[in-house]
Design a protein around this motif. Structure first.
Motif, PDB file in Angstrom:
ATOM      1  N   VAL A  22       0.845  -1.206   0.000  1.00 49.46           N
ATOM      2  CA  VAL A  22       0.000   0.000   0.000  1.00 49.46           C
ATOM      3  C   VAL A  22       0.876   1.251   0.000  1.00 49.46           C
ATOM      4  CG1 VAL A  22      -1.628   1.371   1.367  1.00 49.46           C
ATOM      5  CG2 VAL A  22      -1.990  -1.079   1.098  1.00 49.46           C
ATOM      6  N   LYS A  23       1.914   1.230   0.822  1.00 51.51           N
ATOM      7  CA  LYS A  23       2.832   2.375   0.907  1.00 51.51           C
ATOM      8  C   LYS A  23       3.614   2.538  -0.396  1.00 51.51           C
ATOM      9  CE  LYS A  23       4.654   5.646   3.492  1.00 51.51           C
ATOM     10  NZ  LYS A  23       3.828   6.766   4.020  1.00 51.51           N
ATOM     11  N   LEU A  24       4.090   1.437  -0.951  1.00 54.12           N
ATOM     12  CA  LEU A  24       4.904   1.501  -2.174  1.00 54.12           C
ATOM     13  C   LEU A  24       4.104   2.040  -3.359  1.00 54.12           C
ATOM     14  CD1 LEU A  24       6.929  -1.845  -2.000  1.00 54.12           C
ATOM     15  CD2 LEU A  24       7.789   0.477  -1.645  1.00 54.12           C
ATOM     16  N   LEU A  25       2.794   1.749  -3.375  1.00 47.59           N
ATOM     17  CA  LEU A  25       1.971   2.184  -4.504  1.00 47.59           C
ATOM     18  C   LEU A  25       1.827   3.707  -4.568  1.00 47.59           C
ATOM     19  CD1 LEU A  25      -0.872  -0.509  -4.647  1.00 47.59           C
ATOM     20  CD2 LEU A  25       1.057  -0.209  -6.206  1.00 47.59           C
ATOM     21  N   GLN A  26       2.268   4.398  -3.518  1.00 44.31           N
ATOM     22  CA  GLN A  26       2.229   5.862  -3.530  1.00 44.31           C
ATOM     23  C   GLN A  26       3.409   6.450  -4.315  1.00 44.31           C
ATOM     24  OE1 GLN A  26       1.822   7.265   0.545  1.00 44.31           O
ATOM     25  NE2 GLN A  26       0.287   5.701   1.009  1.00 44.31           N
ATOM     26  N   MET A  47      -2.203  -9.896  -2.299  1.00 46.73           N
ATOM     27  CA  MET A  47      -1.674  -8.691  -1.658  1.00 46.73           C
ATOM     28  C   MET A  47      -1.744  -7.479  -2.578  1.00 46.73           C
ATOM     29  SD  MET A  47       1.711 -10.360   0.133  1.00 46.73           S
ATOM     30  CE  MET A  47       1.631 -11.983   0.859  1.00 46.73           C
ATOM     31  N   LEU A  48      -1.340  -7.677  -3.838  1.00 49.54           N
ATOM     32  CA  LEU A  48      -1.341  -6.571  -4.781  1.00 49.54           C
ATOM     33  C   LEU A  48      -2.761  -6.102  -5.075  1.00 49.54           C
ATOM     34  CD1 LEU A  48       0.112  -4.671  -6.683  1.00 49.54           C
ATOM     35  CD2 LEU A  48       0.077  -6.452  -8.430  1.00 49.54           C
ATOM     36  N   ALA A  49      -3.682  -7.055  -5.291  1.00 49.01           N
ATOM     37  CA  ALA A  49      -5.066  -6.697  -5.591  1.00 49.01           C
ATOM     38  C   ALA A  49      -5.701  -5.955  -4.421  1.00 49.01           C
ATOM     39  CB  ALA A  49      -5.876  -7.948  -5.933  1.00 49.01           C
ATOM     40  N   ILE A  50      -5.456  -6.441  -3.209  1.00 53.41           N
ATOM     41  CA  ILE A  50      -6.040  -5.813  -2.022  1.00 53.41           C
ATOM     42  C   ILE A  50      -5.431  -4.434  -1.791  1.00 53.41           C
ATOM     43  CG2 ILE A  50      -6.166  -5.971   0.505  1.00 53.41           C
ATOM     44  CD1 ILE A  50      -6.427  -9.036   0.085  1.00 53.41           C
ATOM     45  N   ALA A  51      -4.127  -4.314  -1.975  1.00 52.59           N
ATOM     46  CA  ALA A  51      -3.475  -3.008  -1.830  1.00 52.59           C
ATOM     47  C   ALA A  51      -4.033  -2.011  -2.838  1.00 52.59           C
ATOM     48  CB  ALA A  51      -1.964  -3.156  -2.009  1.00 52.59           C
TER      49      ALA A  51
END
Length: 219
Positions: free
Chosen positions: A65-69, A123-127
């Motif tokens: 979630v943090k990395l996607l920022q 994890m990726l889909a949920i994030a």
């Protein structure tokens, strides 16, 4: 993140749906890893293995979630989710390589390792669907993981009897992918207008569903 109550609830429901649809394979792995254990140890192995897997999954999802920022990662994550949604429809996974063990420790280690590797798509889909909300991730996983563990056989039977559940799950993942791509900061100047953003999302969903279902029928 300033989400409204309705956005938080719909997001949590999306997290639960995505996790349950993608977790069917994980449930099978749990069953395979524990099938040679004595009955009195099977539940213990499931609980211990799942506890370790849950901890790793929650921490890893929060990191994602943090990395996607970071600029560019929303685009990359969206493209990867398109592939995940397509594979969910078109290419069922093979679990023949999963070993079963006679010892509690080995079974627990297998559950944790397999879930960490196979859970990357979850994890990726949920994030992606969480919109940066840690609460949404934690609450959604807290609801879905116990269902997945203790109702694993029911989930598998539901998916077998109602294949449309997979189609709906793939559609939600494709929608999440489209949303991530169109909200990528580097593309905002091109895709931010609703007249462009929503047709792009619909096109991604349609492309995933059409190609995935077509290739599933072929195979």
């Amino acid at each position: 993140m300033g989400l409204s109550v309705s956005e938080l609830i719909s997001g949590i429901l999306s997290v639960v749906l995505i996790d349950l649809v993608l977790a069917g394979d994980n449930a099978i792995v749990i069953g395979l890893a524990c099938r040679n254990l004595p009955r009195n140890l099977q539940l213990k192995a499931i609980v211990m293995g799942t506890a370790g897997a849950v901890l790793i999954r929650v921490l890893a999802t929060l990191v994602i979630v943090k990395l996607l920022q970071i600029k560019g990662l929303m685009l990359g994550g969206g493209v990867l989710l398109i592939w995940i949604a397509y594979k969910l429809l078109a290419k069922p996974k093979n679990h023949d390589s999963v070993k079963c063990y006679d010892s509690l420790a080995s079974a627990v280690a297998t559950i944790i390792l397999a879930d960490a590797v196979m859970g990357l798509d979850n994890m990726l889909a949920i994030a992606g669907v969480s919109q940066g909300s840690y609460a949404m991730v934690i609450i959604g996983l807290a609801i879905s993981i116990p269902i997945m563990v203790f109702g694993s056989t029911l989930i598998i039977r539901l998916i077998e009897r109602l294949p449309i559940v997979i189609d709906v799950g793939a559609g939600v993942i494709a929608y999440t992918a489209g949303k991530m791509i169109t909200e990528e900061p580097m593309l905002q100047s091109v895709l931010s207008a609703p007249a462009i953003k929503y047709p792009v999302i619909l096109l991604i969903i349609a492309a995933v569903l059409i190609t995935g279902i077509r290739d599933r029928k072929r195979s």
